[in-house]
Design an enzyme around this catalytic site. Structure first.
Site, PDB file in Angstrom:
ATOM      1  CE1 TYR A 176      -3.058   3.114   0.759  1.00  0.00           C
ATOM      2  CE2 TYR A 176      -2.106   3.156   2.958  1.00  0.00           C
ATOM      3  CZ  TYR A 176      -2.893   3.734   1.987  1.00  0.00           C
ATOM      4  OH  TYR A 176      -3.505   4.936   2.233  1.00  0.00           O
TER       5      TYR A 176
ATOM      6  CE  LYS B 253      -2.375   6.848  -1.654  1.00  0.00           C
ATOM      7  NZ  LYS B 253      -3.510   7.400  -2.461  1.00  0.00           N
TER       8      LYS B 253
END
Length: 492
Positions: free
Chosen positions: A238, A242
């Protein structure tokens, strides 16, 4: 930094929002409609096959939520007509380079001519996401939205919502610093986003050529994401994807005014539209849910470490104030940590105390109608303690069960499978979340503090657009707002 009234800015503006069915997007849409019903249009990008499906998702997953009850009470029988006039469901997919579905080229041209502000909230926030999925949503999605933004002739501000944890597990003061293309957390060279995409495509093609099942491909893709993340110093897929999304925006923005919002752990609403609204199991709420249901026997983490929590309505208010502050500032690129650890820190160990006191006074009622009695749990202050605990409590028994099962012609296959699966699941979670349970960083928010001061100096409507964490009394918030909200909206 001088800027106009936020309510005046929102008047007659057209806003394009991605990730429209997500938690923060709903809170933001509700806020805008409630405080400035004279906004022109809010276009909501919703992953759907067609306009009808997008509208159905808008109604079922956004408008029908209890979050909108204040608006419904305010507008009464006119609520539906107001919603249909102000909100437009746009069928599309952030992982598609066209964003808006190809067959809606006329709508895309309309958007290019109408949009004043873009807020990119689309993301997959699963720490254990498939690498291919996370890359296409969190990384390429950012590229597609910034390229879309460059076609919008009236665009005044582009807001990209990232996460403060793109920093990884750094210690000390963490600055509001940008990522340049190819930056890594461990100094390792060679990070190329195109190479990561080729690796994913090659791996999937190879697996399919060898007849791998979908389940096997999913597992391998999750492992690949974790491996590639850790190869460059990030701890999970994640935050790695990002961070790469931020790199692409910085690289491709050209003269667009860009704001990067990096919230920490987003929790239930502090005040608006009412206290305690939350949706889904947020990061820290998984602990509250499991503890309240009597499923936690130990508490892993440094109880003296800081936990950085910020209510959802404060994140939304920061987004809106930044929106007007950076409107029409060509080539600007500013990062804001929306956080609490600098201004109003709370200790990680307090979460266990809050849970204990709340569920002692308000026990969860299980399916049998019986109250679940909670007690003090074992505190594991380091990873070594955790592994000793798992070995003594589970792994030794698991090994013994394997021997007995083999001797008894696999009589205990079912029990062995279930226990092995649960143990592996816990170990995987600790792999993913463990580094954050011992997090020793403090998020500097000097840019955000400047924004707060500028809002005050410019007479921005402070009561409506509050985002100073110093106003939060954590004891009151967790005991009377957040945990009750989790019980009401998540436990059910």
């Amino acid at each position: 930094m001088e800027f106009q009234s936020l309510l005046e800015f929102l008047h007659n503006k057209s806003i394009f929002v991605t990730g429209a069915t997500g938690f923060l997007a709903k809170v933001m849409v509700e806020k805008i409609l409630r405080v400035q019903p004279n906004v022109k249009k809010i276009y909501l990008l919703i992953r759907a096959a067609d306009e009808k499906s997008a509208t159905q998702r808008l109604n079922a997953e956004v408008i029908e939520k209890e979050l909108f009850k204040v608006l419904k009470e305010k507008w009464g029988e006119n609520f539906r007509s107001m919603i249909s006039e102000k909100l437009v469901a746009v069928a599309g997919d952030i992982s598609d380079e066209f964003l808006v579905l190809k067959e809606y080229s006329k709508l895309r041209e309309e958007l290019y001519g109408q949009i004043d502000v873009i807020v990119n909230l689309a993301a997959t926030t699963n720490f254990d996401e498939r690498y291919d999925v996370a890359l296409h949503v969190n990384t390429l999605g950012a590229k597609h939205v910034i390229n879309f933004a460059k076609q919008c002739v009236k665009l005044k501000t582009f807001i990209h919502v990232s996460t403060a944890y793109v920093c990884g597990v750094k210690e000390g003061l963490i600055l509001e610093s940008p990522y340049k293309m190819g930056d890594t957390l461990n100094g390792k060279c060679g990070l190329q986003i195109e190479d990561e995409l080729k690796l994913v495509d090659h791996t999937i093609s190879d697996l399919r050529a060898h007849g791998a099942t979908q389940r096997s491909i999913t597992s391998i893709m999750k492992d690949l994401g974790l491996q590639r993340s850790q190869n460059y110093g990030w701890t999970n897929t994640y935050i790695f994807t990002k961070a790469m999304g931020e790199m692409l925006i910085a690289e491709l923005k050209e003269n667009i005014p860009v704001v990067i919002i990096r919230p920490t752990i987003v929790s239930s609403t502090y005040k608006e539209p009412f206290p305690g609204w939350v949706e889904g199991v947020r990061t820290i709420d998984s602990l509250a849910v499991a503890y309240g249901k009597g499923k936690i026997t130990c508490f892993l983490g440094d109880v003296k470490a800081l936990i950085d929590v910020i209510p959802a309505d404060m994140v939304v208010n920061a987004i809106l104030v930044a929106m007007v502050a950076h409107a029409s500032q060509p080539s600007s690129y500013t990062i804001y940590h929306v956080s609490s650890s600098m201004r109003n820190p709370v200790l990680y160990g307090k979460l266990q105390e809050y849970g204990f006191h709340y569920f002692r006074a308000n026990p969860w009622i299980n399916k049998e109608g019986q109250p679940v009695r909670v007690g003090k749990v074992t505190i594991l202050n380091d990873m070594a303690s955790f592994h000793r605990y798992m070995t003594i409590r589970y792994l030794i028994f698991l090994k013994g069960l394997e021997v007995v099962n083999s001797a008894l012609c696999h009589y205990f296959d079912g029990m062995l499978f279930n226990l092995d699966r649960k143990v592996k699941y816990v170990l995987r979670l600790v792999d993913l979340y463990g580094p954050f349970l011992f997090f020793k960083g403090v998020f500097d928010d000097i840019n955000t503090e400047k924004l707060r001061r500028a809002a005050k100096d410019n007479a921005i409507e402070a009561d409506l657009f509050y985002f100073d964490p110093k106003i939060i009394n954590w004891d009151d918030y967790f005991m009377n707002i957040h945990i009750p909200g989790v019980v009401r909206y998540v436990f059910k």
